[in-house]
Structure formats: C-alpha cells, structure tokens
Write a protein that holds these residues in place. Structure first.
Motif, PDB file in Angstrom:
ATOM      1  N   PRO A 139       9.275  39.925 128.547  1.00  0.00           N
ATOM      2  CA  PRO A 139       9.618  41.062 127.509  1.00  0.00           C
ATOM      3  C   PRO A 139      11.103  40.875 126.897  1.00  0.00           C
ATOM      4  O   PRO A 139      11.342  41.630 125.724  1.00  0.00           O
ATOM      5  CB  PRO A 139       9.562  42.362 128.657  1.00  0.00           C
ATOM      6  CG  PRO A 139       8.847  41.900 129.761  1.00  0.00           C
ATOM      7  CD  PRO A 139       9.142  40.334 129.840  1.00  0.00           C
ATOM      8  N   ALA A 140      12.054  40.246 127.610  1.00  0.00           N
ATOM      9  CA  ALA A 140      13.374  40.059 127.184  1.00  0.00           C
ATOM     10  C   ALA A 140      13.801  38.724 127.648  1.00  0.00           C
ATOM     11  O   ALA A 140      13.484  38.323 128.636  1.00  0.00           O
ATOM     12  CB  ALA A 140      14.395  41.279 127.415  1.00  0.00           C
ATOM     13  N   ALA A 141      14.951  38.110 126.916  1.00  0.00           N
ATOM     14  CA  ALA A 141      15.637  37.080 127.344  1.00  0.00           C
ATOM     15  C   ALA A 141      16.523  37.090 128.562  1.00  0.00           C
ATOM     16  O   ALA A 141      17.013  38.150 128.662  1.00  0.00           O
ATOM     17  CB  ALA A 141      16.527  36.355 126.242  1.00  0.00           C
ATOM     18  N   PRO A 142      16.159  36.061 129.565  1.00  0.00           N
ATOM     19  CA  PRO A 142      16.984  36.549 130.871  1.00  0.00           C
ATOM     20  C   PRO A 142      18.512  35.925 130.613  1.00  0.00           C
ATOM     21  O   PRO A 142      18.887  35.247 129.361  1.00  0.00           O
ATOM     22  CB  PRO A 142      16.411  35.406 131.740  1.00  0.00           C
ATOM     23  CG  PRO A 142      15.704  34.380 130.926  1.00  0.00           C
ATOM     24  CD  PRO A 142      15.221  35.125 129.639  1.00  0.00           C
ATOM     25  N   ALA A 143      19.365  36.308 131.414  1.00  0.00           N
ATOM     26  CA  ALA A 143      20.869  36.183 131.272  1.00  0.00           C
ATOM     27  C   ALA A 143      20.904  34.371 131.132  1.00  0.00           C
ATOM     28  O   ALA A 143      22.016  33.860 130.461  1.00  0.00           O
ATOM     29  CB  ALA A 143      21.563  36.712 132.303  1.00  0.00           C
ATOM     30  N   LEU A 144      20.103  33.322 131.881  1.00  0.00           N
ATOM     31  CA  LEU A 144      20.227  32.243 131.835  1.00  0.00           C
ATOM     32  C   LEU A 144      19.467  31.553 130.742  1.00  0.00           C
ATOM     33  O   LEU A 144      18.297  31.774 130.607  1.00  0.00           O
ATOM     34  CB  LEU A 144      20.182  31.506 133.012  1.00  0.00           C
ATOM     35  CG  LEU A 144      18.917  31.665 133.932  1.00  0.00           C
ATOM     36  CD1 LEU A 144      18.552  30.257 134.651  1.00  0.00           C
ATOM     37  CD2 LEU A 144      18.515  32.836 134.565  1.00  0.00           C
ATOM     38  N   GLN A 145      20.088  30.591 130.094  1.00  0.00           N
ATOM     39  CA  GLN A 145      19.346  29.551 129.162  1.00  0.00           C
ATOM     40  C   GLN A 145      19.600  28.286 129.719  1.00  0.00           C
ATOM     41  O   GLN A 145      20.534  27.748 129.682  1.00  0.00           O
ATOM     42  CB  GLN A 145      19.748  29.804 127.766  1.00  0.00           C
ATOM     43  CG  GLN A 145      19.717  31.170 127.229  1.00  0.00           C
ATOM     44  CD  GLN A 145      18.139  31.646 127.031  1.00  0.00           C
ATOM     45  OE1 GLN A 145      17.583  31.021 126.314  1.00  0.00           O
ATOM     46  NE2 GLN A 145      17.674  32.506 127.956  1.00  0.00           N
ATOM     47  N   ALA A 146      18.496  27.434 130.202  1.00  0.00           N
ATOM     48  CA  ALA A 146      18.670  26.232 130.751  1.00  0.00           C
ATOM     49  C   ALA A 146      17.588  25.340 130.753  1.00  0.00           C
ATOM     50  O   ALA A 146      16.282  25.956 130.637  1.00  0.00           O
ATOM     51  CB  ALA A 146      19.189  26.466 132.149  1.00  0.00           C
ATOM     52  N   LEU A 194      25.244  20.927 134.381  1.00  0.00           N
ATOM     53  CA  LEU A 194      25.857  21.754 135.657  1.00  0.00           C
ATOM     54  C   LEU A 194      25.484  21.069 136.736  1.00  0.00           C
ATOM     55  O   LEU A 194      24.258  20.722 137.080  1.00  0.00           O
ATOM     56  CB  LEU A 194      25.363  23.134 135.367  1.00  0.00           C
ATOM     57  CG  LEU A 194      25.730  24.139 136.531  1.00  0.00           C
ATOM     58  CD1 LEU A 194      26.031  25.442 135.845  1.00  0.00           C
ATOM     59  CD2 LEU A 194      25.123  24.119 137.816  1.00  0.00           C
ATOM     60  N   GLN A 195      26.185  21.107 137.722  1.00  0.00           N
ATOM     61  CA  GLN A 195      26.126  20.569 139.090  1.00  0.00           C
ATOM     62  C   GLN A 195      26.395  21.661 140.150  1.00  0.00           C
ATOM     63  O   GLN A 195      27.484  22.459 139.777  1.00  0.00           O
ATOM     64  CB  GLN A 195      26.704  19.174 139.426  1.00  0.00           C
ATOM     65  CG  GLN A 195      26.349  18.105 138.313  1.00  0.00           C
ATOM     66  CD  GLN A 195      26.587  16.595 139.183  1.00  0.00           C
ATOM     67  OE1 GLN A 195      27.583  16.410 140.040  1.00  0.00           O
ATOM     68  NE2 GLN A 195      25.940  15.764 138.893  1.00  0.00           N
ATOM     69  N   THR A 196      25.526  21.821 141.246  1.00  0.00           N
ATOM     70  CA  THR A 196      25.666  22.743 142.287  1.00  0.00           C
ATOM     71  C   THR A 196      26.701  22.221 143.329  1.00  0.00           C
ATOM     72  O   THR A 196      27.170  23.344 144.204  1.00  0.00           O
ATOM     73  CB  THR A 196      24.268  23.073 142.649  1.00  0.00           C
ATOM     74  OG1 THR A 196      23.835  21.990 143.399  1.00  0.00           O
ATOM     75  CG2 THR A 196      23.445  23.393 141.513  1.00  0.00           C
ATOM     76  N   GLY A 197      27.001  21.208 143.614  1.00  0.00           N
ATOM     77  CA  GLY A 197      27.595  20.675 144.530  1.00  0.00           C
ATOM     78  C   GLY A 197      26.682  20.468 146.017  1.00  0.00           C
ATOM     79  O   GLY A 197      27.012  20.030 146.995  1.00  0.00           O
ATOM     80  N   ASP A 198      25.184  20.696 145.680  1.00  0.00           N
ATOM     81  CA  ASP A 198      24.332  20.258 146.867  1.00  0.00           C
ATOM     82  C   ASP A 198      23.576  19.169 146.853  1.00  0.00           C
ATOM     83  O   ASP A 198      23.259  18.615 145.655  1.00  0.00           O
ATOM     84  CB  ASP A 198      23.100  21.414 146.531  1.00  0.00           C
ATOM     85  CG  ASP A 198      21.930  21.353 147.473  1.00  0.00           C
ATOM     86  OD1 ASP A 198      22.025  20.130 148.263  1.00  0.00           O
ATOM     87  OD2 ASP A 198      21.322  22.305 147.718  1.00  0.00           O
ATOM     88  N   ALA A 199      24.142  18.203 147.651  1.00  0.00           N
ATOM     89  CA  ALA A 199      23.884  16.690 147.782  1.00  0.00           C
ATOM     90  C   ALA A 199      22.410  16.369 147.681  1.00  0.00           C
ATOM     91  O   ALA A 199      21.890  15.434 147.231  1.00  0.00           O
ATOM     92  CB  ALA A 199      24.443  16.153 148.905  1.00  0.00           C
ATOM     93  N   SER A 200      21.601  17.436 148.012  1.00  0.00           N
ATOM     94  CA  SER A 200      20.008  17.228 147.981  1.00  0.00           C
ATOM     95  C   SER A 200      19.375  17.559 146.875  1.00  0.00           C
ATOM     96  O   SER A 200      18.387  17.200 146.545  1.00  0.00           O
ATOM     97  CB  SER A 200      19.267  17.849 149.229  1.00  0.00           C
ATOM     98  OG  SER A 200      19.450  19.295 149.225  1.00  0.00           O
ATOM     99  N   ALA A 232      25.674  32.289 134.660  1.00  0.00           N
ATOM    100  CA  ALA A 232      24.345  32.579 134.975  1.00  0.00           C
ATOM    101  C   ALA A 232      23.440  31.773 135.627  1.00  0.00           C
ATOM    102  O   ALA A 232      22.775  32.185 136.589  1.00  0.00           O
ATOM    103  CB  ALA A 232      23.823  33.277 133.832  1.00  0.00           C
ATOM    104  N   THR A 233      23.592  30.521 135.173  1.00  0.00           N
ATOM    105  CA  THR A 233      22.705  29.458 135.752  1.00  0.00           C
ATOM    106  C   THR A 233      23.146  29.201 137.321  1.00  0.00           C
ATOM    107  O   THR A 233      22.511  28.907 138.019  1.00  0.00           O
ATOM    108  CB  THR A 233      22.889  28.212 134.738  1.00  0.00           C
ATOM    109  OG1 THR A 233      22.280  28.564 133.498  1.00  0.00           O
ATOM    110  CG2 THR A 233      21.853  27.180 135.258  1.00  0.00           C
ATOM    111  N   ALA A 234      24.688  29.079 137.215  1.00  0.00           N
ATOM    112  CA  ALA A 234      25.248  28.918 138.674  1.00  0.00           C
ATOM    113  C   ALA A 234      24.842  29.928 139.619  1.00  0.00           C
ATOM    114  O   ALA A 234      24.369  29.592 140.859  1.00  0.00           O
ATOM    115  CB  ALA A 234      26.507  28.401 138.531  1.00  0.00           C
TER     116      ALA A 234
END
Length: 223
Positions: A119-126, A145-151, A165-167
């Motif tokens: 219905p509307a665009a979410p805050a993140l675009q990725a 973008l990287q999260t720092g999660d090695a897996s 927003a993506t983080a």
C-alpha cells in the motif's frame, strides 16, 4: 495535493503514484521502465548466481536449461499470503524451473518469483542478492552495507539507498537468517518503491516451508 516533478524526465506526477529511485522521486512511467530493466538483469544474472547450487563449483563447461514460466498462480498458497492480502497487499507469482549441468552432473531445481505491491513504500529501499547480481543493480542502490555478522556478510550482497533503515531491518537475527538462506540458494529480494520482488528456489532453500519465504520477507518489512 501538489504534484511533484519526476527527477528523471521532469514530468508532473501525483506524489501518491511516484516511486523512490537513486535519482529521487520518479514518475510511474520511469519507474515501470526501471522495473522492466531490473527484471531483465535479474534473469541474465540468475545463471551466474546458480553456480553455488548444491555446493557445486563450476570448473569447466556449464550448461543451464530453463523452462518457460508457468501461468501466474491466482490463489494464495499459504495462510500468510492470505493474511497479507487481507491487509491490502497484492502479489503475482511465476513458477520457475531449470536444470544445471556442471562437469557432467545435472541438478534440477524449481522455484518461484513473487512480485508484491505494498500500500505504501517501506522505509528501506534495498537489494539482497549474490554479489554478481548486486553489482548489476548498483545503478539503483548506491551504497553497499555490511552488518558485521560473519555468517551473513560473505553470503549476502546488500545494496541500499537507505542505510539506517536497512541496518535496522537486518538487526533482527531471524531476518538475516531468512535472507541468507534464500541468497545462499541463489535467490534474491529487491525492494523498490512500494514493490518487492522475491526470487526463491524452493527445491534448495533450507526451510521447512519454502512456499512462504517471499511472504515472510514481505511480512518482516511491516514489523
């Protein structure tokens, strides 16, 4: 409501019909052209993405044979699909199948591609893809973008125009697990404006209910 000017072609557009892009808000016509180009790039990149299928490594020749997409499935295949439709979301699904031959060994796989309209665009675009496909989408999503999660980070190539927003979205362990499992099996998720495209190879996704992988991703956007 005052119309906005398309950042790409300069056309006047109702802001409710506009979509986000790396250039800013764009009109419906420019958005549709982008989506067609993205879909073509996605199809061209899936062959390269499939090289990790089933732990196989391509040394030498490799052949991929695809069947034509099956007709769109009209009825929701899971309860979660029904719940999302009741909240005003719509989707279309194509069935996918292909055989991959590496060094004489052939692996069959099947899957689907769902295209959701929110219905509307979410805050993140990725985009959440393999690295090869992510590079092709770089013109739309300008920041890695990287999260720092090695897996997670070695498996999923994240490109975005909305870093914070993506983080925040990927801070959820269950979201990272869902995304990584799908991308590891050569699937992908792409969010552009209020549209979400989920490509899932259901025969190899490490999940007890692969039919709802796309729906679970879309549901997580609304948390």
């Amino acid at each position: 409501m005052t119309n906005i000017q398309c950042a790409r072609c300069g056309a006047s557009e109702d802001p409710r019909a506009a979509s986000y892009s790396s250039d800013g808000l764009v009109c419906r016509s420019c958005h549709e052209r982008d989506m067609e180009a993205d879909a073509e790039q996605m199809r061209q990149s899936e062959e390269a993405a499939a090289q990790g299928l089933g732990g196989l490594v391509a040394f030498g020749s490799r052949e991929v044979v695809r069947s034509s997409p099956a007709p769109v499935v009209a009825s929701p295949p899971t309860r979660l699909h029904e719940e999302l439709r009741a909240r005003g979301l719509t989707y279309r699904r194509e069935q996918l199948s292909e055989s991959v031959t590496v060094m004489g060994a052939t692996t069959q796989r099947s899957g689907y591609r769902e295209k959701w309209t929110l219905p509307a665009a979410p805050a993140l675009q990725a985009s959440f893809t393999t690295e090869g496909l992510g590079a092709k989408l770089g013109k739309l999503f300008t920041s890695e973008l990287q999260t720092g999660d090695a897996s997670f980070d070695p498996v999923v190539y994240v490109r975005t125009t909305t870093n914070d927003a993506t983080a925040a979205f990927l801070a959820d362990d269950s979201v990272r697990a869902l995304v990584a499992a799908n991308v590891r099996s050569a699937g992908s998720f792409v969010i552009r404006g209020n549209e979400v495209e989920c490509t899932v190879w259901s025969s190899v996704v490490d999940d007890d209910q692969p039919e709802d992988v796309g729906a679970r991703f879309v549901a997580a956007l609304g948390r």
